[in-house]
Write a protein that holds these residues in place. Structure first.
Motif, PDB file in Angstrom:
ATOM      1  N   TYR A  90     -52.054  27.794 -33.058  1.00  0.00           N
ATOM      2  CA  TYR A  90     -50.507  28.243 -32.750  1.00  0.00           C
ATOM      3  C   TYR A  90     -49.975  28.226 -31.876  1.00  0.00           C
ATOM      4  O   TYR A  90     -50.901  28.647 -30.427  1.00  0.00           O
ATOM      5  CB  TYR A  90     -49.841  28.685 -33.707  1.00  0.00           C
ATOM      6  CG  TYR A  90     -48.379  28.239 -33.317  1.00  0.00           C
ATOM      7  CD1 TYR A  90     -48.263  27.359 -33.736  1.00  0.00           C
ATOM      8  CD2 TYR A  90     -47.312  28.659 -32.080  1.00  0.00           C
ATOM      9  CE1 TYR A  90     -46.167  27.050 -33.724  1.00  0.00           C
ATOM     10  CE2 TYR A  90     -46.148  28.922 -32.681  1.00  0.00           C
ATOM     11  CZ  TYR A  90     -45.208  27.847 -33.143  1.00  0.00           C
ATOM     12  OH  TYR A  90     -43.928  27.317 -32.942  1.00  0.00           O
ATOM     13  N   HIS A  95     -46.383  22.566 -26.118  1.00  0.00           N
ATOM     14  CA  HIS A  95     -44.770  22.952 -25.614  1.00  0.00           C
ATOM     15  C   HIS A  95     -45.236  23.724 -23.987  1.00  0.00           C
ATOM     16  O   HIS A  95     -46.570  24.405 -24.027  1.00  0.00           O
ATOM     17  CB  HIS A  95     -43.548  22.764 -26.321  1.00  0.00           C
ATOM     18  CG  HIS A  95     -42.235  22.853 -25.123  1.00  0.00           C
ATOM     19  ND1 HIS A  95     -42.399  24.227 -24.431  1.00  0.00           N
ATOM     20  CD2 HIS A  95     -41.335  22.442 -25.694  1.00  0.00           C
ATOM     21  CE1 HIS A  95     -41.230  23.536 -23.388  1.00  0.00           C
ATOM     22  NE2 HIS A  95     -40.579  22.284 -24.537  1.00  0.00           N
ATOM     23  N   LEU A  97     -43.823  26.007 -22.292  1.00  0.00           N
ATOM     24  CA  LEU A  97     -43.608  27.112 -22.630  1.00  0.00           C
ATOM     25  C   LEU A  97     -44.526  27.927 -23.010  1.00  0.00           C
ATOM     26  O   LEU A  97     -44.775  29.183 -22.919  1.00  0.00           O
ATOM     27  CB  LEU A  97     -42.037  27.252 -23.577  1.00  0.00           C
ATOM     28  CG  LEU A  97     -40.639  27.201 -22.646  1.00  0.00           C
ATOM     29  CD1 LEU A  97     -40.104  27.447 -23.579  1.00  0.00           C
ATOM     30  CD2 LEU A  97     -41.104  27.971 -21.189  1.00  0.00           C
ATOM     31  N   LEU A  98     -45.032  27.505 -24.110  1.00  0.00           N
ATOM     32  CA  LEU A  98     -46.297  28.045 -25.318  1.00  0.00           C
ATOM     33  C   LEU A  98     -47.632  28.245 -23.860  1.00  0.00           C
ATOM     34  O   LEU A  98     -48.116  28.799 -23.820  1.00  0.00           O
ATOM     35  CB  LEU A  98     -46.374  28.062 -26.226  1.00  0.00           C
ATOM     36  CG  LEU A  98     -45.598  28.007 -26.949  1.00  0.00           C
ATOM     37  CD1 LEU A  98     -44.600  26.755 -27.553  1.00  0.00           C
ATOM     38  CD2 LEU A  98     -45.477  28.946 -28.088  1.00  0.00           C
ATOM     39  N   SER A 118     -41.539  19.542 -33.832  1.00  0.00           N
ATOM     40  CA  SER A 118     -42.801  20.090 -34.153  1.00  0.00           C
ATOM     41  C   SER A 118     -42.696  21.539 -35.870  1.00  0.00           C
ATOM     42  O   SER A 118     -41.272  21.366 -35.540  1.00  0.00           O
ATOM     43  CB  SER A 118     -43.053  21.050 -33.052  1.00  0.00           C
ATOM     44  OG  SER A 118     -42.885  20.268 -32.047  1.00  0.00           O
ATOM     45  N   PHE A 119     -43.477  21.800 -35.714  1.00  0.00           N
ATOM     46  CA  PHE A 119     -43.574  23.204 -37.433  1.00  0.00           C
ATOM     47  C   PHE A 119     -44.119  24.308 -36.384  1.00  0.00           C
ATOM     48  O   PHE A 119     -44.743  24.568 -36.151  1.00  0.00           O
ATOM     49  CB  PHE A 119     -44.652  22.521 -38.468  1.00  0.00           C
ATOM     50  CG  PHE A 119     -44.351  21.384 -39.306  1.00  0.00           C
ATOM     51  CD1 PHE A 119     -43.175  21.280 -40.271  1.00  0.00           C
ATOM     52  CD2 PHE A 119     -44.924  19.633 -38.464  1.00  0.00           C
ATOM     53  CE1 PHE A 119     -42.655  20.154 -40.605  1.00  0.00           C
ATOM     54  CE2 PHE A 119     -44.171  19.152 -39.175  1.00  0.00           C
ATOM     55  CZ  PHE A 119     -43.615  19.189 -40.413  1.00  0.00           C
ATOM     56  N   THR A 120     -42.930  24.998 -36.793  1.00  0.00           N
ATOM     57  CA  THR A 120     -43.273  26.391 -36.752  1.00  0.00           C
ATOM     58  C   THR A 120     -43.846  27.391 -37.254  1.00  0.00           C
ATOM     59  O   THR A 120     -44.445  28.004 -37.571  1.00  0.00           O
ATOM     60  CB  THR A 120     -42.638  27.670 -35.845  1.00  0.00           C
ATOM     61  OG1 THR A 120     -41.414  27.501 -37.180  1.00  0.00           O
ATOM     62  CG2 THR A 120     -41.655  25.930 -34.689  1.00  0.00           C
ATOM     63  N   ARG A 386     -52.479  29.691 -39.530  1.00  0.00           N
ATOM     64  CA  ARG A 386     -51.464  29.337 -38.953  1.00  0.00           C
ATOM     65  C   ARG A 386     -51.073  28.634 -37.969  1.00  0.00           C
ATOM     66  O   ARG A 386     -51.868  28.848 -36.972  1.00  0.00           O
ATOM     67  CB  ARG A 386     -49.977  30.525 -39.273  1.00  0.00           C
ATOM     68  CG  ARG A 386     -48.344  30.073 -38.532  1.00  0.00           C
ATOM     69  CD  ARG A 386     -47.862  30.838 -39.563  1.00  0.00           C
ATOM     70  NE  ARG A 386     -46.952  31.291 -38.442  1.00  0.00           N
ATOM     71  CZ  ARG A 386     -45.976  32.157 -38.236  1.00  0.00           C
ATOM     72  NH1 ARG A 386     -45.922  33.449 -39.040  1.00  0.00           N
ATOM     73  NH2 ARG A 386     -44.269  31.695 -37.393  1.00  0.00           N
ATOM     74  N   VAL A 402     -37.320  21.198 -34.008  1.00  0.00           N
ATOM     75  CA  VAL A 402     -37.614  22.643 -34.621  1.00  0.00           C
ATOM     76  C   VAL A 402     -38.071  22.481 -35.541  1.00  0.00           C
ATOM     77  O   VAL A 402     -36.933  22.621 -36.143  1.00  0.00           O
ATOM     78  CB  VAL A 402     -38.077  23.289 -33.803  1.00  0.00           C
ATOM     79  CG1 VAL A 402     -38.751  24.496 -34.287  1.00  0.00           C
ATOM     80  CG2 VAL A 402     -38.278  23.407 -32.009  1.00  0.00           C
ATOM     81  N   ILE A 403     -38.649  22.137 -36.136  1.00  0.00           N
ATOM     82  CA  ILE A 403     -38.944  23.109 -38.434  1.00  0.00           C
ATOM     83  C   ILE A 403     -39.528  24.085 -38.197  1.00  0.00           C
ATOM     84  O   ILE A 403     -41.065  24.287 -37.883  1.00  0.00           O
ATOM     85  CB  ILE A 403     -39.452  21.337 -39.115  1.00  0.00           C
ATOM     86  CG1 ILE A 403     -39.116  20.320 -38.898  1.00  0.00           C
ATOM     87  CG2 ILE A 403     -39.695  22.048 -40.625  1.00  0.00           C
ATOM     88  CD1 ILE A 403     -39.334  19.689 -39.467  1.00  0.00           C
ATOM     89  N   GLY A 404     -38.689  24.948 -38.872  1.00  0.00           N
ATOM     90  CA  GLY A 404     -38.939  26.508 -39.221  1.00  0.00           C
ATOM     91  C   GLY A 404     -39.220  26.755 -40.334  1.00  0.00           C
ATOM     92  O   GLY A 404     -39.745  28.352 -40.105  1.00  0.00           O
ATOM     93  N   ASP A 445     -34.777  20.926 -40.443  1.00  0.00           N
ATOM     94  CA  ASP A 445     -34.489  22.471 -40.278  1.00  0.00           C
ATOM     95  C   ASP A 445     -33.984  22.377 -41.956  1.00  0.00           C
ATOM     96  O   ASP A 445     -32.583  22.156 -42.058  1.00  0.00           O
ATOM     97  CB  ASP A 445     -34.679  22.903 -39.236  1.00  0.00           C
ATOM     98  CG  ASP A 445     -34.507  24.287 -38.410  1.00  0.00           C
ATOM     99  OD1 ASP A 445     -35.761  24.609 -39.677  1.00  0.00           O
ATOM    100  OD2 ASP A 445     -33.989  24.726 -38.680  1.00  0.00           O
ATOM    101  N   PHE A 469     -42.171  38.138 -45.407  1.00  0.00           N
ATOM    102  CA  PHE A 469     -43.384  39.303 -45.876  1.00  0.00           C
ATOM    103  C   PHE A 469     -44.541  39.539 -46.179  1.00  0.00           C
ATOM    104  O   PHE A 469     -44.567  38.158 -46.575  1.00  0.00           O
ATOM    105  CB  PHE A 469     -43.184  40.293 -46.755  1.00  0.00           C
ATOM    106  CG  PHE A 469     -41.487  41.113 -46.717  1.00  0.00           C
ATOM    107  CD1 PHE A 469     -41.442  41.879 -45.907  1.00  0.00           C
ATOM    108  CD2 PHE A 469     -40.001  40.680 -47.111  1.00  0.00           C
ATOM    109  CE1 PHE A 469     -40.108  42.717 -44.772  1.00  0.00           C
ATOM    110  CE2 PHE A 469     -38.815  40.786 -46.379  1.00  0.00           C
ATOM    111  CZ  PHE A 469     -38.889  42.282 -45.526  1.00  0.00           C
ATOM    112  N   TYR A 489     -42.411  38.550 -39.456  1.00  0.00           N
ATOM    113  CA  TYR A 489     -41.266  37.925 -38.330  1.00  0.00           C
ATOM    114  C   TYR A 489     -41.151  38.966 -36.902  1.00  0.00           C
ATOM    115  O   TYR A 489     -41.323  38.465 -36.072  1.00  0.00           O
ATOM    116  CB  TYR A 489     -40.008  37.716 -38.244  1.00  0.00           C
ATOM    117  CG  TYR A 489     -39.329  37.279 -37.558  1.00  0.00           C
ATOM    118  CD1 TYR A 489     -39.313  36.096 -37.347  1.00  0.00           C
ATOM    119  CD2 TYR A 489     -38.250  38.604 -37.515  1.00  0.00           C
ATOM    120  CE1 TYR A 489     -38.035  35.829 -36.397  1.00  0.00           C
ATOM    121  CE2 TYR A 489     -37.560  37.374 -36.306  1.00  0.00           C
ATOM    122  CZ  TYR A 489     -37.554  36.054 -35.917  1.00  0.00           C
ATOM    123  OH  TYR A 489     -36.615  35.536 -34.407  1.00  0.00           O
TER     124      TYR A 489
END
Lengths: 543, 543
Positions: A90, A95, A97-98, A118-120, A386, A402-404, A445, A469, A489
């Motif tokens: 991941y 992008h 920024l990553l 984009s899926f996170t 992931r 973005v899809i979280g 999202d 969790f 998280y």
């Protein structure tokens, strides 16, 4: 629903309903419709449906109307292209920024992300064969015994009783499969015996295709395989090295299956990939104007371990092997999108591109890199499961979103079945782990329907994610609760076991696993196919 | 240039010129113009200028033309707002592809990033006081002895001989400073004695403002300070706890300085912050229509350790203290942008928002979180010194862009001096670590002029970054090369010391440090100011 007849399982459900009743009104589920398609979902989804099913059923009506409207506009259902490649973490593509921190230069994937979503939280299984099986069958790979990557000559493969997405869509779509299947060497598991109309597919992985060559030593990797690579003065077992194996075959559904390539040199490997790529594009062109839409599984062979001259391994100084390979694949993705435009089908084609598991973090730095997460391929930490994942569906998905929501690779099975109008073809005699996420694709999202993931490490349950969790069953670590409970998280690297939360989460996770295990008792795993390899394949020398 | 007269230093430069001559033509630098402003830059920049100066001087002409064009259009030079807040890691604000993994919900910062540019390599010093001093003076904090966060009652502060950006712009701009300075308790270092026209500024940090209160125990943090917080039966030193201290003062340039707030309760602390925020907005409104532009240092007090009821510490269950505090600050950033629009000055105002160092990773999870990088505040790993940073400059910076060039917080000093037309006011009698990055702001990605960063851990050099390589001097780790050399692009967490690269990088890094050290020999550090604290401050009870 068959599973509800099982006294043990219904007992657990009833007990949990009672427990819920004490907390809220959500247990008044008598009115909740059965899950769509009457599928045998894992208990965890059943519980979500009990709480959200009425709302989701309403949403599904709107989604159906939207799909019908699109079909009316384009005169057919959408084409679907699923791109699935190897071993990428991941954040390493998509992008800057990553990727500026650590990652790859992949401008076409960046463009896809900018034009799509984009899926996170796209989850996979932790290695190649399991993820590919989950994508194809909508079931965790453990359910068909496909629990690890299959290598030459494992004499095992995907059971013929598995129902793939190609079998689900059947004759309503043109179906094509190109490059890496990794479903093993058993005839019943050949892609062309699993529903695809046309396929060139590898039985094993791409590293086998590169390492077992005569010039393998030039790649800087294994030199212990080929004839000249070792000193044989103490060897007296000629059967140990698998000399007579097959890498990639081609064929059409139910027809003759012919060896396509078993590289003897790295140049052979590259030549085979080049020819498969041409055939992939031909498939698209051939069906672009058809009245029938197409579904294409293009699961490209990544990574190359040497450069195009076939004799020099990549140096880490100039960018790792993975960096070079991603660059090559990215160029093909660019070609593919250009082709869709050229053929006038870009608007009615859904493209999903994603990795099959985390990076080869444990052979750093050649094929893997560190990122947000700990671990990589074959780990059940987030680093293993992931992955980067992107979807482009013009006119439906807003550019640059973005899809979280959580989504699992097996969900693509159900979602494709929904979009192709074949949800009623999903078998109801077995557990289906996939969840229909069409509403997530269409409404974006927060419209997802999964808040849990079970991940197996081989045949053993390795971890369970629920919301933010996560509980581990194989990390080790002593003391009360050990290295078991994490908030992924706040602690995505899973380095700080929780102290307070496990006090309430312990029993909850125990119940999740109990319910999951109880259902396996009712629907036992299918044994992996085993037997003579390569049956019915016409060898190259006989063609 | 004074430094070139130093025989040792010129000897090193001459030797390196010879070394370079063997490799390429770049050493033919006789024609290279002197560095802009005749500044005493560190030797590393001098070498970059020798290689790129002619090209950069040309670019500077275009940049100057662009700035002149903007000034003609708006009738004055741009307003500048620098927002600098605490202890936040790269990736935790600004874009959901990062923040969905682990981070904060900060929609106004996300909007700022979408409308402006995000920096992926903004470096700071590893803690509050040093970063703030570097931003204000364009010099590494070690050069003025401000090497660690100053707490009550350190009796030290910023030397009066330092020249701040407010002194550089002097009367050509309205200058305002609000909230956290953290320059210490010496009169010569008061913000109003360092060039700002109007200021409300804290002498120490915000935690001091929260913890030393009568109800400190309610925040869940220190209870060992106030009168009732401890059992005193073995205490016989009444001078150990600093009871008579001052947190925040206000004043105007060279004028009377009055105590603004020294919280006795958490409510006092919140009230002070609320009043400072109102005064910050008043400053903007007051100067919006002026013929003269303004420069505003709004360095807000983040983080709050308790919620608004002042009695309940944040729980980690509902989001950490940092999550809540970022949310509050983000709301203010939204207010600020709305105010700029309302006042009609959004188009001619440059806003830069950034953190002052990495997260409090070592008190996980309350005020820090893991991310791409290892470590946090007070570490010289990337986790300590690489921060989220965003710039919005309408009409100049393309919306949604990413800037991957290296930039250091001290560069803002030079860049603001350039943009305000006051570059000639930068002192030339001392080392200036900042580099003019105006070309980067105006021309975007790849137009940066820095490829190195020196980072101090207290008074000792902790690490040196050059391109993607980094050498540590304080990580420990045994063996040849130990934990010294890292490729922070492939290994941003600095977990895998390099084997091959250090063979060529070792001597190169030694030379970099030698040159850096030699220049300190010529321009020794200024001693930190020391003496009686709080002189000339009118206490609240006397107002």
């Amino acid at each position: 629903m068959k599973r509800l007849k099982h006294p043990k399982y219904t007992g657990i459900l009833a007990a949990s309903a009672v427990a819920l009743a004490g907390l809220s009104a959500v247990s008044a589920t008598a009115q909740t419709a059965p899950v769509p398609g009457g599928l045998v979902h894992d208990a965890e989804f059943q519980r979500l449906w009990e709480q959200n099913g009425d709302r989701w059923a309403e949403e599904d009506k709107e989604v159906a109307a939207k799909l019908a409207e699109l079909e009316a506009r384009f005169g057919k259902k959408p084409n679907i292209i699923h791109i699935l490649w190897d071993d990428t973490r991941y954040g390493s593509v998509g992008h800057r920024l990553l990727t500026d921190i650590t990652g790859y230069d992949a401008p076409n994937i960046e463009q896809m992300a900018a034009e799509g979503a984009s899926f996170t939280r796209m989850y996979t299984e932790p290695s190649c064969t399991p993820t590919r099986v989950a994508a194809a069958t909508g079931r965790l790979a453990v359910r068909s015994g496909m629990v690890f990557p299959i290598f030459p000559i494992h004499r095992m493969g995907l059971p013929g009783s598995e129902v793939t997405i190609a079998e689900v869509v059947d004759d309503t779509y043109h179906t094509g499969f190109f490059e890496k299947a990794h479903f093993g060497d058993q005839e019943e598991g050949y892609v062309t015996n699993q529903g695809w109309d046309e396929a060139i597919f590898s039985l094993y992985n791409q590293f086998a295709g590169q390492m077992f060559t005569e010039d393998a030593e030039n790649t800087g990797y294994t030199t212990a395989y080929n004839e000249d690579g070792y000193d044989k003065k103490y060897f007296f077992d000629d059967t140990f090295r698998p000399l007579e194996w097959i890498w990639t075959v081609e064929g059409t559904e139910g027809g003759e299956v012919r060896e396509f390539s078993t590289p003897k040199t790295f140049a052979d490997y590259q030549d085979a990939n080049a020819r498969m790529w041409e055939r992939t594009k031909e498939f698209v062109v051939k069906h672009a104007d058809s009245d029938k839409p197409f579904m294409l599984q293009w699961w490209p062979n990544v990574f190359d371990l040497a450069d195009e001259d076939a004799v020099r391994p990549f140096t880490t100084q100039n960018g790792t092997a993975s960096a070079e390979s991603i660059k090559r694949m990215d160029a093909k993705i660019g070609e593919l999108f250009a082709l869709l435009e050229e053929q006038g089908i870009a608007e009615n084609t859904i493209v999903i591109a994603m990795a099959d598991n985390g990076p080869m973090a444990h052979v750093w730095p050649e094929t893997g890199q560190n990122g947000f997460f700990r671990g990589g391929k074959n780990d059940v930490t987030e680093g293993g499961i992931r992955v980067p994942a992107f979807i482009k569906w013009p006119g439906v998905i807003e550019p640059g979103t973005v899809i979280g929501d959580m989504i699992h690779v097996s969900d693509l099975f159900n979602t494709f079945a929904r979009i192709t109008g074949r949800y009623d073809q999903i078998p109801t005699d077995r557990i289906i782990d996939g969840i229909d996420q069409t509403a997530l694709f269409v409404n974006g999202d927060t419209h997802g329907r999964r808040d849990y993931v079970f991940t197996y490490k081989g045949a053993q349950l390795g971890s369970v994610v629920k919301q933010q969790f996560k509980r581990h069953f194989s990390l080790g670590g002593g003391g009360l609760a050990g290295a078991e409970f994490f908030d992924i998280y706040k602690d995505p690297r899973e380095e700080h076991p929780l102290m307070a939360e496990f006090l309430w989460a312990w029993a909850q996770f125990d119940h999740i696993v109990e319910r999951h295990t109880a259902l396996i008792g009712e629907y036992p795993h299918t044994p992996v196919a085993r037997g003579e390899p390569y049956t019915s394949i016409v060898r190259l020398e006989d063609q």
